[in-house]
Design an enzyme around this catalytic site. Structure first.
Site, short mmCIF file in Angstrom:
data_model
loop_
_atom_site.label_atom_id
_atom_site.label_comp_id
_atom_site.label_asym_id
_atom_site.label_seq_id
_atom_site.Cartn_x
_atom_site.Cartn_y
_atom_site.Cartn_z
N ARG A 1 21.68 20.39 34.65
CA ARG A 1 22.02 20.36 33.23
C ARG A 1 22.88 19.16 32.88
NH1 ARG A 1 24.45 26.16 32.09
NH2 ARG A 1 25.41 25.66 34.07
N SER B 1 25.67 26.94 27.02
CA SER B 1 24.75 27.17 28.13
C SER B 1 23.75 26.04 28.28
CB SER B 1 24.03 28.52 27.96
OG SER B 1 23.39 28.58 26.71
N GLU C 1 15.06 32.57 17.79
CA GLU C 1 14.21 31.63 18.53
C GLU C 1 12.92 31.29 17.79
OE1 GLU C 1 15.65 34.35 19.96
OE2 GLU C 1 17.24 33.16 20.88
N PHE D 1 13.96 33.33 26.41
CA PHE D 1 13.86 33.60 24.96
C PHE D 1 13.06 32.52 24.25
CE2 PHE D 1 18.31 35.05 26.15
CZ PHE D 1 17.90 36.31 26.50
N ARG E 1 19.60 25.78 36.21
CA ARG E 1 21.03 25.60 36.47
C ARG E 1 21.35 25.82 37.94
NH1 ARG E 1 23.12 29.89 32.51
NH2 ARG E 1 25.18 29.52 33.28
#
Lengths: 285, 322
Positions: B8, B35, B56, B81, B165
């Site tokens: 990330r 996030s 979303e 999502f 991640r």
């Protein structure tokens, strides 16, 4: 453009042009649906006047340059009323009018639901309901970010507002203070299977939009003068997105189709088509 | 191997680089500034970070609208999502519409570990690669993450970047040049090929090292782009010997499926597909789940030994490439 300061004479010309275009959209749409053997004539007819008002002077567009970065955008969220949309685009000069006869024929660019990669003037691929308003919010937000002065218009059905994505977008539009965005709701009170209010209640619809932070006007959506007048006054309030609840009649313009649920996707027979075209009348000029 | 990285960081650094060079680049998030590691981006370009809240479907639609308005949006959210909740928008507003939108699926696979199957995203490759016009990329390390971001920005069309991640080492040599649609042969071999992507590439390399100690020469092919898939690299691998695919995804319709589609049509060889076996995961950390489902270097090694043994008596006919 000139809308904010239209003279009464200009207004009259605009209203007459919209009425003329609406009749053409209705005539084309019924012929297209009859020839294709399928379609959604009830909604084509209820939205004809809205499309006609937009495409006879409200939208700042140039059909010769359909991708011009600064153009106004119109997004037809109720993509199943493609016959009405294609008719408006053809009359505006995006598509040759003769090609309307290809509607839904094999390999035609005029698919049952619009494809922006095939039909110039189509801004978004729609069909599944609840897609147009989120896209329109993005288009309006892009103008804000890039300093563009284009305006974004989106037409949804009323039954379509049962899709939750509309309300996600409604919250975002007012949060972002998108007064460059105008939603028109084709409030014909019928959906595929029944009346909207017998299916899932939408009322109090204007109150709901106000509660979501929109400036709302309710008008007769089959009256070109009311539509032209409303569109000349947007944004209704600075800092708020505008919502026009256009009270319409499904099948408007043809007595035996008006306000009848079965015309959502019934196809007129040759006899019905002939009768409808007589009712609609020819251009006077 | 060497130091482990959270990709990330490379993602957010690349997005800032892109935004500095091109005013059309914007980020769209669903309350996921943290996030998605976009705090620096937000500080740098506050007007170019659009937070749509927890919504979303709206987020992907807004992405399509921003692209219609001439911008190049990177739409970032937890992959479960972003893809699952908004799948129809991904299909219609991005794929069918050919919108120039870059979807960044964060924390894909089972990175959310103990949070459970609701938060795992082990179906996203199957969903997105089934959609026409989509380009689907699963980078393996920081260098490839950054390169994939730049390639996605340069490409005019919808891209799904499946990011993680999970800590990973550098798996590419210095000077590695990423190309959309091209696999990268990270290690040569003569007995079989391990085809992996994302966080499984480092595990495949470790397995290849273990196999070498047992006299088995395993090639390692990093197949970062799942759609369009590198048919040439797959046919070359099949011409050499059997294939094992390793993915942090269900074996239904992911990398293994994409490779198998090419293999059965072009050069049938034996394959094994390692991944999640079509069941929802039990509670556990990502590493626990990798152990539980056999996505470890040692289990890849065992699968390879078994496959090579099974294929010992098998001869393949002609090389289809002549």
């Amino acid at each position: 453009m000139q809308h904010a300061s239209q003279s009464p004479a200009d207004r009259e010309v605009a209203v007459a042009a919209a009425a003329r275009l609406a009749r053409r959209i209705r005539r084309h749409s019924l012929q297209m649906v009859h020839s294709a053997g399928l379609g959604h004539p009830g909604g084509d007819m209820s939205s004809a006047d809205i499309l006609a008002a937009l495409y006879s002077g409200v939208l700042r567009i140039n059909p010769a340059d359909p991708a011009a970065p600064g153009r106004d955008r119109f997004i037809m969220s109720k993509g199943h009323c493609s016959a009405a949309l294609y008719s408006a685009l053809a009359e505006a000069g995006y598509v040759p009018v003769e090609r309307l006869s290809e509607y839904m024929k094999p390999l035609s660019m005029l698919n049952g639901h619009p494809d922006r990669n095939k039909v110039p003037g189509v801004e978004a691929n729609t069909g599944p309901l609840g897609h147009g308003l989120p896209i329109a919010v993005g288009v309006a937000k892009a103008a804000r970010i890039s300093g563009g002065d284009w305006r974004t218009f989106v037409l949804t059905g009323d039954g379509e507002l049962q899709e939750g994505s509309n309300w996600e977008a409604a919250m975002a539009a007012s949060h972002f203070q998108l007064d460059n965005l105008t939603l028109i709701v084709d409030r014909n009170r019928l959906q595929q299977g029944d009346r909207t209010e017998s299916t899932i209640t939408l009322e109090p619809l204007a109150e709901r939009w106000r509660a979501f932070g929109w400036a709302v006007r309710e008008i007769d959506g089959n009256d070109p003068a009311a539509l032209v007048s409303a569109f000349s006054q947007i944004p209704f309030e600075t800092g708020k997105p505008s919502c026009v609840i256009a009270n319409t009649r499904k099948g408007c313009g043809v007595s035996f189709m008006e306000d009848r649920a079965e015309w959502h996707h019934r196809v007129p027979t040759a006899v019905e088509l002939a009768a409808a075209l007589i009712e609609l009348g020819e251009d006077s000029e | 191997m060497n130091t482990l990285h959270d990709c990330r960081k490379a993602f957010s650094k690349a997005l800032i680089e892109l935004a500095e060079a091109d005013p059309r680049i914007v980020a769209v998030v669903n309350d996921s500034v943290g996030s998605s590691n976009l705090k620096d981006f937000k500080q740098r370009f506050p007007d170019r970070l659009i937070n749509v809240g927890i919504a979303e479907q709206n987020m992907v639609g807004i992405g399509a609208g921003l692209a219609n308005g001439g911008l190049v949006p990177f739409v970032c959210g937890a992959s479960c999502f972003l893809t699952g909740r908004a799948l129809e928008q991904v299909k219609v507003d991005l794929g069918y519409s050919r919108s120039n939108v870059k979807l960044c699926g964060m924390s894909s696979g089972v990175a959310y570990g103990e949070l459970g199957p609701t938060h795992h995203s082990i179906e996203d490759l199957a969903w997105t690669r089934a959609i026409a016009n989509m380009t689907v990329v699963v980078p393996a390390d920081p260098a490839e993450t950054s390169a994939a971001m730049h390639a996605a920005a340069a490409y005019d069309g919808p891209v799904f970047l499946r990011l993680s991640r999970m800590p990973v080492p550098d798996v590419h040599p210095a000077g590695y040049e990423f190309q959309l649609g091209r696999g990268a042969l990270l290690r040569g071999g003569t007995h079989l090929t391990l085809i992996a992507n994302g966080v499984m590439v480092c595990r495949a390399l470790e397995a290849a090292a273990l196999l070498e100690e047992e006299g088995i020469s395993a090639a390692v092919l990093n197949m970062a782009t799942v759609r369009p898939i590198d048919r040439t690299a797959i046919v070359e691998a099949a011409a050499m010997g059997p294939i094992i695919t390793i993915e942090e995804h269900t074996v239904y319709g992911g990398l293994g499926g994409a490779v198998a589609e090419v293999v059965v049509e072009s050069h049938p060889v034996r394959m094994r597909m390692l991944g999640f076996p079509g069941e929802f995961a039990p509670t556990g950390s990502p590493e626990f789940l990798f152990e539980h489902f056999g996505l470890t270097p040692d289990n890849i090694r065992r699968a390879a030994l078994k496959l090579v043994e099974e294929c010992a008596g098998v001869t393949y006919a002609t090389d289809p490439r002549g």
